[in-house]
Design a protein around this motif. Sequence first.
Motif, PDB file in Angstrom:
ATOM      1  N   UNK C  59       0.737  -1.164  -0.407  1.00 52.53           N
ATOM      2  CA  UNK C  59       0.300   0.188  -0.079  1.00 52.53           C
ATOM      3  C   UNK C  59       0.725   1.565  -0.343  1.00 52.53           C
ATOM      4  N   UNK C  60       0.300   1.517  -0.081  1.00 50.11           N
ATOM      5  CA  UNK C  60       0.670   3.754  -0.156  1.00 50.11           C
ATOM      6  C   UNK C  60       2.419   3.714  -0.615  1.00 50.11           C
ATOM      7  N   UNK C 143      -3.426   1.601  12.445  1.00 52.98           N
ATOM      8  CA  UNK C 143      -4.889   2.266  12.129  1.00 52.98           C
ATOM      9  C   UNK C 143      -5.040   1.796  10.978  1.00 52.98           C
ATOM     10  N   UNK C 147      -7.919  -0.191   8.777  1.00 56.35           N
ATOM     11  CA  UNK C 147      -8.012  -0.039   7.182  1.00 56.35           C
ATOM     12  C   UNK C 147      -8.312  -1.272   6.683  1.00 56.35           C
ATOM     13  N   UNK C 150     -11.184  -3.401   7.216  1.00 55.27           N
ATOM     14  CA  UNK C 150     -12.819  -2.125   7.223  1.00 55.27           C
ATOM     15  C   UNK C 150     -12.763  -2.740   5.371  1.00 55.27           C
ATOM     16  N   UNK C 151     -12.186  -1.872   5.039  1.00 55.72           N
ATOM     17  CA  UNK C 151     -11.912  -2.137   3.182  1.00 55.72           C
ATOM     18  C   UNK C 151     -12.178  -3.476   3.282  1.00 55.72           C
ATOM     19  N   UNK C 157     -16.898  -2.118  10.497  1.00 60.85           N
ATOM     20  CA  UNK C 157     -15.920   0.184  10.773  1.00 60.85           C
ATOM     21  C   UNK C 157     -15.837   0.672  12.041  1.00 60.85           C
ATOM     22  N   UNK C 163      -9.433   3.823  13.916  1.00 60.19           N
ATOM     23  CA  UNK C 163      -9.091   4.757  12.747  1.00 60.19           C
ATOM     24  C   UNK C 163     -10.553   5.221  12.879  1.00 60.19           C
ATOM     25  N   UNK C 164     -11.307   5.564  13.733  1.00 66.36           N
ATOM     26  CA  UNK C 164     -12.090   5.961  13.939  1.00 66.36           C
ATOM     27  C   UNK C 164     -11.955   7.821  14.105  1.00 66.36           C
ATOM     28  N   UNK C 166      -9.230   9.269  13.972  1.00 65.43           N
ATOM     29  CA  UNK C 166      -8.817   9.717  12.680  1.00 65.43           C
ATOM     30  C   UNK C 166     -10.203  11.211  12.764  1.00 65.43           C
ATOM     31  N   UNK C 167     -11.141  10.719  12.789  1.00 64.98           N
ATOM     32  CA  UNK C 167     -12.869  11.097  12.358  1.00 64.98           C
ATOM     33  C   UNK C 167     -13.356  12.042  13.320  1.00 64.98           C
TER      34      UNK C 167
END
Lengths: 168, 168, 168, 168, 168, 168
Positions: C59-60, C143, C147, C150-151, C157, C163-164, C166-167
């Motif tokens: 990833x990334x 995290x 992610x 979840x994806x 979620x 992860x949460x 973050x938001x």
Amino acid sequence: MTKKTAKETIAIQTKLVMPNDTNPMETLFGGQLMAWMDELASISAFRHSGRICVTASINNVSFDHPIISGDFVTLEAKVSRAFKSSMEIFVDVSVEDADRNITKCNEAIFVFVALDENKKPIQIPELVPETELEKKRYDSALRRKQLSLVLAGRMKPSEATELQSLFE
Amino acid sequence: MTKKTAKETIAIQTKLVMPNDTNPMETLFGGQLMAWMDELASISAFRHSGRICVTASINNVSFDHPIISGDFVTLEAKVSRAFKSSMEIFVDVSVEDADRNITKCNEAIFVFVALDENKKPIQIPELVPETELEKKRYDSALRRKQLSLVLAGRMKPSEATELQSLFE
Amino acid sequence: MTKKTAKETIAIQTKLVMPNDTNPMETLFGGQLMAWMDELASISAFRHSGRICVTASINNVSFDHPIISGDFVTLEAKVSRAFKSSMEIFVDVSVEDADRNITKCNEAIFVFVALDENKKPIQIPELVPETELEKKRYDSALRRKQLSLVLAGRMKPSEATELQSLFE
Amino acid sequence: MTKKTAKETIAIQTKLVMPNDTNPMETLFGGQLMAWMDELASISAFRHSGRICVTASINNVSFDHPIISGDFVTLEAKVSRAFKSSMEIFVDVSVEDADRNITKCNEAIFVFVALDENKKPIQIPELVPETELEKKRYDSALRRKQLSLVLAGRMKPSEATELQSLFE
Amino acid sequence: MTKKTAKETIAIQTKLVMPNDTNPMETLFGGQLMAWMDELASISAFRHSGRICVTASINNVSFDHPIISGDFVTLEAKVSRAFKSSMEIFVDVSVEDADRNITKCNEAIFVFVALDENKKPIQIPELVPETELEKKRYDSALRRKQLSLVLAGRMKPSEATELQSLFE
Amino acid sequence: MTKKTAKETIAIQTKLVMPNDTNPMETLFGGQLMAWMDELASISAFRHSGRICVTASINNVSFDHPIISGDFVTLEAKVSRAFKSSMEIFVDVSVEDADRNITKCNEAIFVFVALDENKKPIQIPELVPETELEKKRYDSALRRKQLSLVLAGRMKPSEATELQSLFE
């Protein structure tokens, strides 16, 4: 065990240098040339010994004349002297132009060891030099062998009679 | 021109040997290893000189311990001595096992020449050896340089003072 | 099972980009870079786990700064966090100029799984981060793991607590 | 500027895995697969944009099913969504047996940017998804774009409306 | 044994020509193209026969339009006719521009033989041509087979009825 | 313009087949062999014409005897006949055992065209065959040329006098 002449051990590769073979200066990448030389020397060693052979050492690799993409390059490998189970092999590299004029570019001296089925060193035939150059390389091979033993600390300089003669 | 320490010239590559890199005996193809060594030595030469450098010669390439597919191989290149525009560079090759035990497999000594924009040799910084091994290789570099000049017929044996001392 | 520090898992390759490695725009072919990164990440995974490891995901992968033929490129792989049998590994890629100034070019995050003799996942040591960057990457690894779960639809979620945050 | 359908952007490669492509576990080397994927994604990007395109990022590369020497592997690349000058491209990898049964092995999501003659980003056509899968990937592409901006610190999580909906 | 249509045997590779693939004239190296064609033809043969297949002969390889670095090249292989255990396969090569205009560049005709587990030739399904071009190639395949037998001295010219019709 | 003998156009490559060169059946990949043949034929064409030459067509590539990893393979290319600006070139491939016994494995017939500085066809010297085999190949070259023109629809069968004689 039948002796072999140096001529019987010749192996040849003529190659067209591709962009794929070049370094960022757009000349033949030295490492690629070494790979070609090592492959060809192993073929010459096989032709002398009839055995699978492995590289023991490489010396005197010189890069005298740059080779570029599009050049037609010929490598010639030939055994210069056989010892008990090891062989010294010269690989000479040259390029040719449209009139077949030859420019010498590189040279290297390989030592290969012949192996039996159990991957142990095995005795190989003697080599018979015939031409002037073959004889010169045959004679100096012993000096190079002594030099390598002295530098590796496996022979006393005082015993390296061939080598000492250089400095007398 | 600032001097550089040997340590500043170190270049490293750790590689996983792939089937792609092997010869028919299923060990690492010597020519492939030479290609890796030559590339890495050129990086060490660049780190010392800050210049594009080309291979002038290769010597003392030894193959002591066979390397197989799946081995983790580390190559380390380091300048051992700088002359006017040329550098001597050692490349040491080893494999490691799961407990990070190291086995030395190969060694080679390269000479590279630093080039200016017109592809002419250009002066480079002096090299400062620090460790015992660096100092030992620094000292013996002059002997190897004389040896190479004598073998090439460009120095009289009687002038090769460093070399002669070996035989006294 | 002994813990390992992030530092112990570092694997390095410095390479000279050859024409052979470029795409038609004469920059380093991204696929070639990915191949180098994947090989190096597997070495870092081996150094952490002492096991053969296989790529589970990547990833990334970012391409920020083009690399050209003749560039001196250094790849550094380092384990950022170890889970039960999987490791997250960062590979950072940079180029250097003649004064050893470094420009960061690429980054990628690999997940490898350690396998036993039967090719089944096996437990691996914990990783101990030491520097600021190592700690930051260690913390954010959880995290990223959430992610990815979840994806892939393998974690709700609402359960992805890291992860949460973050938001919020 | 004419819109293009996802179908018009498909690029395909079917390959026979050679010993040359394998790692020491005798499965397809992940880095080699990445190189094939990257090349194919660039062709799909060209078919959508009619422009030279460069890789900006790679994500979600999964390795689910090992591929071995002798396998017949098909890679299919297809643009999933076009933004201003960038495209998201899925590459799906599968193997087939003698009865043409298909096993999905890998997936990856690439982002490419289209460049004009001066290597600056240039506007590209919109993409029209048609099948269910194309529409699903089109919709989720925005979420992935926001995720990537948030993780890079270039978008506030509170503005990533698509992404937040995941966690409500 | 179920018959197969020519369409079912199609195998495709679209490639981006890299500097790595070029000769010193900076066009696609013919030998590299042959390697791609041979790989793809073997996949088409597998799709027809469900068997491992080996190359028996290659003919009519034409080089009509040079291909350069950066070109997007599509190879398509399709079985033209099945005999007892051998298949004739056409490989067509073309390049496309930004508007998807196609230029035919190369063509080659391969013969592959299907092998059983003991590497002996084994019977394969019949091929059913459907389009005009498929029918034309199907019909002329017999003439090419006779020609090859005559040239190899394994059929008397007087028995090559299909071939003789050419000269009447 | 000086004539050349067939002997003057010989180009040779002896190679050791590496795992890298094999297909999944562990025999030499046919496409790799074609690449070697094409490179060598271009060298033979250069030696005859003194010009850069490009491949125009390839025919009669036969695969009679499988070659395996570890085999010592020799390719020999030789011009069989020169026309106005094109040459026909035979490439013969054989393997040798430890007693230098030779087994013929493959053969191919290439046509190359010589180009001037503007990449236009240019006149080349005549070829003089000397040995029995050279004369036989020289004579049959005209028949092959007519066959190729007839099959391409560029010569009426009734005008192909050499070819017709086959069927009388």
